[in-house]
Design a protein around this motif. Structure first.
Motif, mmCIF file in Angstrom:
data_model
loop_
_atom_site.group_PDB
_atom_site.id
_atom_site.type_symbol
_atom_site.label_atom_id
_atom_site.label_comp_id
_atom_site.label_asym_id
_atom_site.label_seq_id
_atom_site.Cartn_x
_atom_site.Cartn_y
_atom_site.Cartn_z
ATOM 1 N N TYR A 36 -8.138 -8.517 1.465
ATOM 2 C CA TYR A 36 -8.447 -8.714 2.882
ATOM 3 C C TYR A 36 -8.607 -10.205 3.103
ATOM 4 O O TYR A 36 -9.341 -10.869 2.367
ATOM 5 C CB TYR A 36 -9.743 -7.996 3.255
ATOM 6 C CG TYR A 36 -9.734 -6.526 2.928
ATOM 7 C CD1 TYR A 36 -9.329 -5.586 3.859
ATOM 8 C CD2 TYR A 36 -10.129 -6.065 1.676
ATOM 9 C CE1 TYR A 36 -9.317 -4.236 3.558
ATOM 10 C CE2 TYR A 36 -10.118 -4.720 1.372
ATOM 11 C CZ TYR A 36 -9.710 -3.813 2.308
ATOM 12 O OH TYR A 36 -9.695 -2.474 2.011
ATOM 13 N N ALA A 59 -13.931 -3.287 5.336
ATOM 14 C CA ALA A 59 -13.104 -2.707 4.272
ATOM 15 C C ALA A 59 -13.613 -1.311 3.916
ATOM 16 O O ALA A 59 -12.824 -0.381 3.755
ATOM 17 C CB ALA A 59 -13.111 -3.608 3.042
ATOM 18 N N TYR A 66 -5.584 -4.254 5.339
ATOM 19 C CA TYR A 66 -5.450 -4.949 4.066
ATOM 20 C C TYR A 66 -4.008 -5.350 3.830
ATOM 21 O O TYR A 66 -3.095 -4.896 4.513
ATOM 22 C CB TYR A 66 -5.935 -4.073 2.910
ATOM 23 C CG TYR A 66 -5.247 -2.739 2.791
ATOM 24 C CD1 TYR A 66 -4.049 -2.616 2.105
ATOM 25 C CD2 TYR A 66 -5.782 -1.601 3.372
ATOM 26 C CE1 TYR A 66 -3.406 -1.394 1.994
ATOM 27 C CE2 TYR A 66 -5.158 -0.373 3.263
ATOM 28 C CZ TYR A 66 -3.972 -0.276 2.573
ATOM 29 O OH TYR A 66 -3.340 0.934 2.462
#
Length: 134
Positions: A36, A59, A66
């Motif tokens: 990320y 995330a 991502y």
């Protein structure tokens, strides 16, 4: 990380070019080979706890997109390898079941081909009878 020493690796794995835009922060999940480089607000991750924790929370929540550390060919090779490992494990853990399935499939295929050939032969005989003029 020393951007001069690891410049090629950083470029190939995370798209980070050594230069004046250092330091640069990414959050990497190396077990899945993803990373990320933006936080939940779509901005580059800053070198402070708020931005880093925002990215980590995003995330875990799945709200931050991502990027892959591998290209499409490497991901395809990894996917196919994983499938072959599953086949190998299935065969090694259930050899008799796999043998029966393979024999059954081959037998079914043989019967199907035999039936198709018989139908084709019958069709050819019908055409020959209709074509005769006596």
């Amino acid at each position: 990380m020393d951007s001069d020493k690891w410049a090629n690796w950083l470029k190939s794995m995370y798209g980070i070019k050594a230069g004046n835009n250092m330091p640069q922060v990414i959050v990497a999940d190396h077990s899945r080979l993803i990373y990320y480089d933006v936080d939940q607000h779509g901005e580059k991750i800053k070198f402070n706890s708020g931005s880093i924790f925002s990215t980590i929370n995003g995330a875990f929540a799945g709200t931050v997109s991502y990027k892959h550390s591998e290209n499409i060919v490497e991901r395809l090779a990894r996917y196919l390898n994983d499938k072959l490992v599953v086949v190998e494990q299935t065969v090694s853990h259930h050899p008799w079941g796999v043998t029966l399935v393979v024999i059954g499939t081959l037998g079914g295929l043989a019967l199907w081909l035999r039936r198709m050939m018989r139908e084709e032969s019958a069709l050819a005989d019908d055409l020959n009878r209709k074509a005769r003029l006596d």
